[in-house]
Design an enzyme around this catalytic site. Sequence first.
Site, short mmCIF file in Angstrom:
data_model
loop_
_atom_site.label_atom_id
_atom_site.label_comp_id
_atom_site.label_asym_id
_atom_site.label_seq_id
_atom_site.Cartn_x
_atom_site.Cartn_y
_atom_site.Cartn_z
N TYR A 192 70.27 -41.30 -134.14
CA TYR A 192 71.30 -41.98 -133.35
C TYR A 192 71.79 -43.24 -134.07
CZ TYR A 192 73.68 -44.12 -129.38
OH TYR A 192 74.61 -44.69 -128.56
N1 LIG Z 1 75.37 -45.46 -122.47
C1 LIG Z 1 75.02 -46.32 -123.41
O1 LIG Z 1 74.07 -47.09 -123.27
C2 LIG Z 1 75.79 -46.38 -124.69
C3 LIG Z 1 75.67 -47.54 -125.48
C4 LIG Z 1 76.36 -47.58 -126.69
C5 LIG Z 1 77.14 -46.52 -127.09
N2 LIG Z 1 77.23 -45.42 -126.29
C6 LIG Z 1 78.06 -44.32 -126.76
O2 LIG Z 1 79.05 -44.05 -125.82
C7 LIG Z 1 79.45 -42.68 -125.90
C8 LIG Z 1 79.45 -42.08 -124.51
O3 LIG Z 1 78.13 -42.09 -124.02
P1 LIG Z 1 77.83 -42.13 -122.47
O4 LIG Z 1 76.89 -43.23 -122.24
O5 LIG Z 1 79.11 -42.09 -121.72
O6 LIG Z 1 77.02 -40.76 -122.31
P2 LIG Z 1 77.26 -39.52 -121.34
O7 LIG Z 1 76.12 -38.61 -121.61
O8 LIG Z 1 77.49 -40.00 -119.96
O9 LIG Z 1 78.61 -38.90 -121.89
C9 LIG Z 1 78.69 -38.21 -123.10
C10 LIG Z 1 79.67 -37.06 -122.94
O10 LIG Z 1 79.81 -36.42 -124.22
C11 LIG Z 1 79.86 -35.02 -124.01
N3 LIG Z 1 79.46 -34.31 -125.22
C12 LIG Z 1 78.25 -34.28 -125.81
N4 LIG Z 1 78.27 -33.47 -126.87
C13 LIG Z 1 79.52 -32.98 -126.97
C14 LIG Z 1 80.17 -32.09 -127.87
N5 LIG Z 1 79.50 -31.50 -128.87
N6 LIG Z 1 81.48 -31.83 -127.69
C15 LIG Z 1 82.16 -32.39 -126.66
N7 LIG Z 1 81.59 -33.22 -125.77
C16 LIG Z 1 80.29 -33.52 -125.92
C17 LIG Z 1 78.88 -34.78 -122.86
O11 LIG Z 1 79.12 -33.53 -122.24
C18 LIG Z 1 79.17 -35.97 -121.96
O12 LIG Z 1 80.18 -35.68 -121.02
C19 LIG Z 1 78.46 -42.01 -126.85
O13 LIG Z 1 79.04 -41.88 -128.13
C20 LIG Z 1 77.31 -43.00 -126.90
O14 LIG Z 1 76.58 -42.94 -128.09
C21 LIG Z 1 76.59 -45.33 -125.10
#
Ligand SMILES: NC(=O)c1ccc[n+]([C@@H]2O[C@H](COP(=O)([O-])OP(=O)(O)OC[C@H]3O[C@@H](n4cnc5c(N)ncnc54)[C@H](O)[C@@H]3O)[C@@H](O)[C@H]2O)c1
Length: 251
Positions: A158
């Site tokens: 990650y």
């Molecule tokens: N939540 C946190 O703490 C956090 C912090 C920093 C960065 N992020 C980043 O934010 C982004 C969104 O994360 P989130 O927290 O909303 O998570 P989440 O799990 O709520 O949403 C992620 C979405 O991505 C979709 N997804 C996963 N693999 C996929 C693929 N191969 N093709 C299409 N869609 C796909 C999932 O179905 C899901 O709807 C990510 O890139 C994550 O790394 C999240």
Amino acid sequence: MSLPEAPRLAGQVAVVTGAASGLGLAMAQRLATEGVRVALWDRDTEGATRAASRLGDAACAITVDVTDTVSVRTGWAATKAVLGTPAILINSAGILGRSAAFADYPEDEWQRVLDINLNGTFRCCQAAVPDMVAAGYGRIVNIASIAGKDGNPYVAGYVASKAAVIGLTKSMGKELAQRGVLVNAIAPSASETAIFGPLTDAYRQRLLANVPMARMVQPEEVAELALWLASPACSFSTGATFDISGGRATY
Ligand SMILES: NC(=O)c1ccc[n+]([C@@H]2O[C@H](COP(=O)([O-])OP(=O)(O)OC[C@H]3O[C@@H](n4cnc5c(N)ncnc54)[C@H](O)[C@@H]3O)[C@@H](O)[C@H]2O)c1
């Protein structure tokens, strides 16, 4: 020197990947409230369809798996056919992957995380850039993570994927700087979304240990920053990473 006339945000078309859930969903909702026509891309068809139906006629759900180049290219063509050519791309699809000590970190898991978080972002950007360059205007927002700057233990795939997304953003930003296409990244600290699965209190405390504001960032707060970066109001920033980390970021 006067600035070139900025196109209006309302009426533009946006693609938001990973829009069925979490940050992607909040960003799609925020853009829609500004009159942006949003294509919600996700591999979760049901979730994206449910989310799009709440955003009204100016939104649509498109099933896209960002690990599959054909799926991404088909999704881009479908978005153009249904809503028009996107001027905005927000790459939010991502996974955390398994936690494991580095020595035991499974290579197939490393590949899986990189293929979604990094290669998926690359594939979507590659689908989008030719149309944006042809239009002389575009805004790309890549969702990285503060983990990509600071590092976190036990999630090497990650962290590496998010550091690489920051690098990709820098390269694209410089390359496209004179083409009207601005490419920026957002580095959020932890937000309580589905990405972590069910959170124990101990894990929540660990996530918050480095955050001076001592709370999770709300998806709506990330969406507010993304809205600005996706808009014509962002006119002189590219290749940059914008922290939203409650004071955690130190550079
Ligand atoms: N939540 C946190 O703490 C956090 C912090 C920093 C960065 N992020 C980043 O934010 C982004 C969104 O994360 P989130 O927290 O909303 O998570 P989440 O799990 O709520 O949403 C992620 C979405 O991505 C979709 N997804 C996963 N693999 C996929 C693929 N191969 N093709 C299409 N869609 C796909 C999932 O179905 C899901 O709807 C990510 O890139 C994550 O790394 C999240």
